[in-house]
Write an enzyme that holds these catalytic residues in place. Structure first.
Site, short mmCIF file in Angstrom:
data_model
loop_
_atom_site.label_atom_id
_atom_site.label_comp_id
_atom_site.label_asym_id
_atom_site.label_seq_id
_atom_site.Cartn_x
_atom_site.Cartn_y
_atom_site.Cartn_z
CG PHE A 1 30.44 12.96 12.82
CD1 PHE A 1 29.86 14.01 12.11
CD2 PHE A 1 31.05 11.94 12.10
CE1 PHE A 1 29.92 14.05 10.72
CE2 PHE A 1 31.10 11.96 10.71
CZ PHE A 1 30.54 13.02 10.02
CG ASP B 1 30.40 5.25 14.69
OD1 ASP B 1 31.45 4.78 14.20
OD2 ASP B 1 29.75 6.17 14.17
CE LYS C 1 36.27 8.72 9.06
NZ LYS C 1 35.23 9.06 10.02
C1 LIG Z 1 33.81 9.31 9.69
C2 LIG Z 1 32.82 8.77 10.65
C3 LIG Z 1 31.58 8.26 10.20
C4 LIG Z 1 31.13 8.35 8.77
O1 LIG Z 1 31.96 7.70 7.86
P1 LIG Z 1 31.88 8.09 6.30
O2 LIG Z 1 32.78 7.09 5.65
O3 LIG Z 1 32.39 9.50 6.18
O4 LIG Z 1 30.47 7.96 5.90
C5 LIG Z 1 30.74 7.71 11.14
N1 LIG Z 1 31.06 7.67 12.44
C6 LIG Z 1 32.24 8.15 12.90
C7 LIG Z 1 32.54 8.06 14.36
C8 LIG Z 1 33.14 8.74 12.03
O5 LIG Z 1 34.28 9.26 12.50
#
Ligand SMILES: *Cc1c(COP(=O)(O)O)cnc(C)c1O
Length: 398
Positions: free
Chosen positions: A141, A226, A255
């Site tokens: 994700f 990520d 985040k």
């Molecule tokens: C939440 C998330 C994203 C995307 O972030 P947004 O601010 O919702 O665009 C990307 N990678 C990971 C691992 C995430 O948990």
């Protein structure tokens, strides 16, 4: 009709139905708690998917936001502001990165990294034009933009949204042999989550990342981690890569970078990769704005100054031990690192959502993911009594 029911009806009528939230309408938050419109209090065990690591409405972040909002909010990058340099300095000191590119959402940070590593591949590694390949993992994700959902393996995320950009190779997460086999002379990068959060808190086998790091170095492949969800203390370390004893070439954070006040994300990199971006080749109107920078600076400061990362490690251990002690024949697996935890239920239990509703009735908010998994990720300021109380509620429900 109660206020909550009316608000839910209006949302249903006027809003796109791209989410299916639990029917709890929140109006206030403080620390680990949130309150609904009826005044009922809940322990937040989702933390807005780890965006609220510092706890709801942290007073010091709020103060920084109000102060900055009264002074200067947005200049665009056409001009400079007096907050960005400080954020760069503080992020660099904290993470050891040499170059930083600020964006807003997590998905934008991912897109930025994909653009940068492709350009790096052509200009530095010498990959033939338009042949760059990026290795990604199944069940990843990384966000919701067209570029990103194109390399998702989740049918919900991608079905109906094509055509997609080429240049991505998918390998099973946690399989170093498959990773090695996917590397070609045109591989510019690998994009991986240290722990797959949305997939249900999937922790890779020991040694996987050591091997991936070795392979990336040997083949001149940029390792992009990520850490948008795993980063900033969630797993009990500042970055989850520290558990693996490795360093990424590019790290993505978002985040909790704002403590939940504002969308702020960043690409952290060595100088070579972000160095390929020249004026006019990438940007964002809001990226690096003074309000975002001031908020992020305060969010990072409280994270370290208030011992939240250490607390995450400690409380995470306690939470995991508590969950492991639950005797229930519908629990199939319990796993976690720091305060990133999950309970996987037996598929025969009929889905995790009903248990999330039962937990909600008991005053605990958690989110089901992928049908049979309950994810638990309270703010990093949670204390022993709150962890024990949460475990007790979960034990009762399961
Ligand atoms: C939440 C998330 C994203 C995307 O972030 P947004 O601010 O919702 O665009 C990307 N990678 C990971 C691992 C995430 O948990």
């Amino acid at each position: 009709m109660s206020t909550a029911a009316a608000l839910i009806e209006t949302e249903h009528r006027l809003g796109a139905h791209n989410y299916k939230p639990l029917d709890v309408v929140l109006t206030r938050g403080e620390g680990v708690y949130v309150w609904d419109t009826e005044g009922k209090r809940y322990l937040d065990c989702l933390s807005a998917y780890s965006a609220v690591n510092q706890g709801h409405c942290h007073p010091k972040i709020r103060e920084a936001m109000i102060e900055q909002a009264s002074r200067l909010t947005l200049t665009s990058r056409a001009f400079r502001n007096d907050q960005l340099a400080h954020l760069y300095e503080e992020l660099a000191a904290l993470t050891g990165s040499h170059k930083i590119l600020p964006m807003n959402s997590g998905a934008e940070a991912v897109e930025t990294a994909v653009k940068a590593v492709r350009k790096w591949g052509y200009e530095v590694k010498g990959v033939p034009e338009n042949q760059a390949e990026i290795i990604v993992c199944s069940d990843n994700f990384h966000g919701r933009t067209i570029g990103i959902v194109g390399f998702s393996t989740d049918p919900d995320a991608r079905t109906g949204f094509g055509p997609f950009a080429p240049g991505f190779r998918t390998v099973p997460f946690g399989d170093a042999k498959a990773f090695e086999a996917a590397i070609t002379p045109n591989t510019v990068a690998a994009l991986i989550e240290p722990i797959q959060g949305e997939a249900g808190v999937i922790i890779p086998p020991k040694g996987y990342f050591t091997k991936v790091r070795e392979l990336c170095t040997a083949h001149n492949v940029t390792l992009i981690l990520d850490e948008i969800q795993t980063g900033l203390g969630r797993t009990g370390k500042l970055l989850a890569e520290e558990h693996e004893g490795i360093e990424a070439d590019v790290t993505l954070i978002g985040k909790a970078l704002s403590g939940g006040f504002y969308p702020v994300s960043a690409v952290l990199s060595n100088s070579e990769v972000l160095g390929v971006l020249k004026p006019g080749q990438h940007g964002s109107t809001f990226g690096g704005n003074p309000l975002a920078c001031a908020v992020a600076r305060a969010a990072l400061r409280v994270l370290t100054e208030e011992g939240m990362i250490e607390n995450s490690a400690k409380m995470g251990e306690r939470f995991l031990a508590g969950l492991k002690d639950i005797r229930s024949n519908i629990v199939r697996d319990v796993r976690g690192r720091g305060l990133m935890l999950a309970i996987e239920l037996d598929p025969a239990a009929g889905g995790a959502r009903q248990y999330c509703y039962q937990l909600k009735d008991r005053g605990l908010l958690a989110k089901d993911t992928h049908e049979h998994t309950i994810r638990l990720a309270p703010p990093l300021i949670v204390n022993e009594d709150q962890v024990d109380w949460a475990v007790e509620q979960i034990a009762q429900v399961l």
